[in-house]
Design a protein around this motif. Structure first.
Motif, PDB file in Angstrom:
ATOM      1  N   THR A   1       0.797  -1.231   0.000  1.00  0.00           N
ATOM      2  CA  THR A   1       0.000   0.000   0.000  1.00  0.00           C
ATOM      3  C   THR A   1       0.823   1.271   0.000  1.00  0.00           C
ATOM      4  O   THR A   1       0.257   2.360   0.011  1.00  0.00           O
ATOM      5  CB  THR A   1      -0.916   0.037   1.239  1.00  0.00           C
ATOM      6  OG1 THR A   1      -0.111   0.042   2.413  1.00  0.00           O
ATOM      7  CG2 THR A   1      -1.873  -1.121   1.244  1.00  0.00           C
ATOM      8  N   GLY A   2       2.113   1.185  -0.005  1.00  0.00           N
ATOM      9  CA  GLY A   2       2.957   2.374   0.087  1.00  0.00           C
ATOM     10  C   GLY A   2       2.960   3.211  -1.180  1.00  0.00           C
ATOM     11  O   GLY A   2       2.243   2.962  -2.147  1.00  0.00           O
ATOM     12  N   ARG A   3       3.785   4.259  -1.151  1.00  0.00           N
ATOM     13  CA  ARG A   3       3.869   5.201  -2.273  1.00  0.00           C
ATOM     14  C   ARG A   3       4.296   4.507  -3.565  1.00  0.00           C
ATOM     15  O   ARG A   3       3.852   4.861  -4.651  1.00  0.00           O
ATOM     16  CB  ARG A   3       4.850   6.311  -1.910  1.00  0.00           C
ATOM     17  CG  ARG A   3       4.952   7.377  -2.938  1.00  0.00           C
ATOM     18  CD  ARG A   3       5.830   8.495  -2.457  1.00  0.00           C
ATOM     19  NE  ARG A   3       5.958   9.502  -3.504  1.00  0.00           N
ATOM     20  CZ  ARG A   3       6.808  10.488  -3.464  1.00  0.00           C
ATOM     21  NH1 ARG A   3       7.593  10.624  -2.418  1.00  0.00           N
ATOM     22  NH2 ARG A   3       6.881  11.360  -4.432  1.00  0.00           N
ATOM     23  N   TYR A   4       5.158   3.549  -3.465  1.00  0.00           N
ATOM     24  CA  TYR A   4       5.630   2.812  -4.639  1.00  0.00           C
ATOM     25  C   TYR A   4       5.164   1.354  -4.595  1.00  0.00           C
ATOM     26  O   TYR A   4       5.775   0.487  -5.205  1.00  0.00           O
ATOM     27  CB  TYR A   4       7.157   2.872  -4.722  1.00  0.00           C
ATOM     28  CG  TYR A   4       7.689   4.267  -4.819  1.00  0.00           C
ATOM     29  CD1 TYR A   4       7.537   5.000  -5.981  1.00  0.00           C
ATOM     30  CD2 TYR A   4       8.324   4.871  -3.743  1.00  0.00           C
ATOM     31  CE1 TYR A   4       8.004   6.298  -6.074  1.00  0.00           C
ATOM     32  CE2 TYR A   4       8.798   6.165  -3.830  1.00  0.00           C
ATOM     33  CZ  TYR A   4       8.633   6.864  -4.997  1.00  0.00           C
ATOM     34  OH  TYR A   4       9.097   8.152  -5.088  1.00  0.00           O
ATOM     35  N   GLY A   5       4.087   1.084  -3.895  1.00  0.00           N
ATOM     36  CA  GLY A   5       3.590  -0.274  -3.721  1.00  0.00           C
ATOM     37  C   GLY A   5       2.826  -0.780  -4.933  1.00  0.00           C
ATOM     38  O   GLY A   5       2.757  -0.141  -5.987  1.00  0.00           O
ATOM     39  N   LEU A   6       2.220  -1.952  -4.745  1.00  0.00           N
ATOM     40  CA  LEU A   6       1.501  -2.600  -5.838  1.00  0.00           C
ATOM     41  C   LEU A   6       0.263  -1.812  -6.246  1.00  0.00           C
ATOM     42  O   LEU A   6      -0.029  -1.676  -7.432  1.00  0.00           O
ATOM     43  CB  LEU A   6       1.118  -4.017  -5.428  1.00  0.00           C
ATOM     44  CG  LEU A   6       2.294  -4.975  -5.167  1.00  0.00           C
ATOM     45  CD1 LEU A   6       1.781  -6.304  -4.651  1.00  0.00           C
ATOM     46  CD2 LEU A   6       3.100  -5.167  -6.422  1.00  0.00           C
TER      47      LEU A   6
ATOM     48  N   GLN B   1      -0.535   0.087  -9.933  1.00  0.00           N
ATOM     49  CA  GLN B   1      -1.737  -0.060 -10.753  1.00  0.00           C
ATOM     50  C   GLN B   1      -2.337   1.299 -11.086  1.00  0.00           C
ATOM     51  O   GLN B   1      -2.764   1.545 -12.219  1.00  0.00           O
ATOM     52  CB  GLN B   1      -2.764  -0.930 -10.037  1.00  0.00           C
ATOM     53  CG  GLN B   1      -2.353  -2.371  -9.919  1.00  0.00           C
ATOM     54  CD  GLN B   1      -3.294  -3.170  -9.038  1.00  0.00           C
ATOM     55  OE1 GLN B   1      -4.146  -2.601  -8.352  1.00  0.00           O
ATOM     56  NE2 GLN B   1      -3.137  -4.487  -9.049  1.00  0.00           N
ATOM     57  N   GLU B   2      -2.366   2.209 -10.118  1.00  0.00           N
ATOM     58  CA  GLU B   2      -2.868   3.554 -10.365  1.00  0.00           C
ATOM     59  C   GLU B   2      -1.990   4.285 -11.375  1.00  0.00           C
ATOM     60  O   GLU B   2      -2.488   5.010 -12.241  1.00  0.00           O
ATOM     61  CB  GLU B   2      -2.953   4.338  -9.063  1.00  0.00           C
ATOM     62  CG  GLU B   2      -4.016   3.825  -8.112  1.00  0.00           C
ATOM     63  CD  GLU B   2      -3.942   4.483  -6.744  1.00  0.00           C
ATOM     64  OE1 GLU B   2      -3.108   5.396  -6.563  1.00  0.00           O
ATOM     65  OE2 GLU B   2      -4.717   4.088  -5.862  1.00  0.00           O
ATOM     66  N   LEU B   3      -0.687   4.108 -11.261  1.00  0.00           N
ATOM     67  CA  LEU B   3       0.233   4.732 -12.217  1.00  0.00           C
ATOM     68  C   LEU B   3       0.036   4.174 -13.622  1.00  0.00           C
ATOM     69  O   LEU B   3       0.095   4.922 -14.608  1.00  0.00           O
ATOM     70  CB  LEU B   3       1.678   4.542 -11.768  1.00  0.00           C
ATOM     71  CG  LEU B   3       2.132   5.395 -10.577  1.00  0.00           C
ATOM     72  CD1 LEU B   3       3.542   5.004 -10.157  1.00  0.00           C
ATOM     73  CD2 LEU B   3       2.067   6.862 -10.903  1.00  0.00           C
ATOM     74  N   ASP B   4      -0.208   2.875 -13.725  1.00  0.00           N
ATOM     75  CA  ASP B   4      -0.469   2.276 -15.036  1.00  0.00           C
ATOM     76  C   ASP B   4      -1.727   2.850 -15.669  1.00  0.00           C
ATOM     77  O   ASP B   4      -1.754   3.152 -16.863  1.00  0.00           O
ATOM     78  CB  ASP B   4      -0.585   0.753 -14.918  1.00  0.00           C
ATOM     79  CG  ASP B   4       0.743   0.080 -14.609  1.00  0.00           C
ATOM     80  OD1 ASP B   4       1.793   0.718 -14.849  1.00  0.00           O
ATOM     81  OD2 ASP B   4       0.724  -1.070 -14.134  1.00  0.00           O
ATOM     82  N   GLN B   5      -2.786   3.038 -14.870  1.00  0.00           N
ATOM     83  CA  GLN B   5      -4.017   3.633 -15.382  1.00  0.00           C
ATOM     84  C   GLN B   5      -3.793   5.075 -15.811  1.00  0.00           C
ATOM     85  O   GLN B   5      -4.300   5.523 -16.835  1.00  0.00           O
ATOM     86  CB  GLN B   5      -5.127   3.556 -14.334  1.00  0.00           C
ATOM     87  CG  GLN B   5      -5.606   2.155 -14.060  1.00  0.00           C
ATOM     88  CD  GLN B   5      -6.581   2.093 -12.905  1.00  0.00           C
ATOM     89  OE1 GLN B   5      -6.821   3.076 -12.223  1.00  0.00           O
ATOM     90  NE2 GLN B   5      -7.160   0.916 -12.695  1.00  0.00           N
TER      91      GLN B   5
END
Length: 105
Positions: free
Chosen positions: A33-38, A42-46
């Motif tokens: 759940t961290g800043r660079y977590g999984l 997913q949010e960055l991919d979207q």
């Protein structure tokens, strides 16, 4: 006395395991759940997908604009494009013209 040292060694062992498991749990949750977590990945991919589609749209819009500007260059001036731009800028229309107002421009 022997039983106290044995109890102390057992408690120290349990404390070390508890601290190690707490550290593993902390880093595990942070990895998920961290800043660079999984979930952040997913949010960055979207966001990448959304921005890529916007980039494609803006590139097409820019190419269309460049094409229209190229028609107004002095070495190859398109009379129809010039007439359209003059009428638009001056708000003139020929009496036989059909005027259609476009609010997006």
């Amino acid at each position: 006395m022997v039983s106290r040292s044995r109890l102390k060694s057992i408690l120290v062992g349990i404390a070390l395991y508890a601290i190690a498991s707490a550290a593993i749990a902390y880093f595990g949750m942070n990895a998920y759940t961290g800043r660079y977590g999984l979930t952040a990945q997913q949010e960055l991919d979207q966001e990448i997908i959304a921005l890529t589609s916007e980039l494609v749209r803006l590139r097409a819009e820019r190419a269309e604009g460049e094409k229209r500007v190229a028609l107004l260059r002095s070495d190859r001036l398109d009379p129809d494009m010039l007439d359209e731009r003059v009428r638009y800028q001056l708000d003139f229309a020929h009496p036989a013209d059909l005027v259609r107002m476009n609010p997006t421009r």
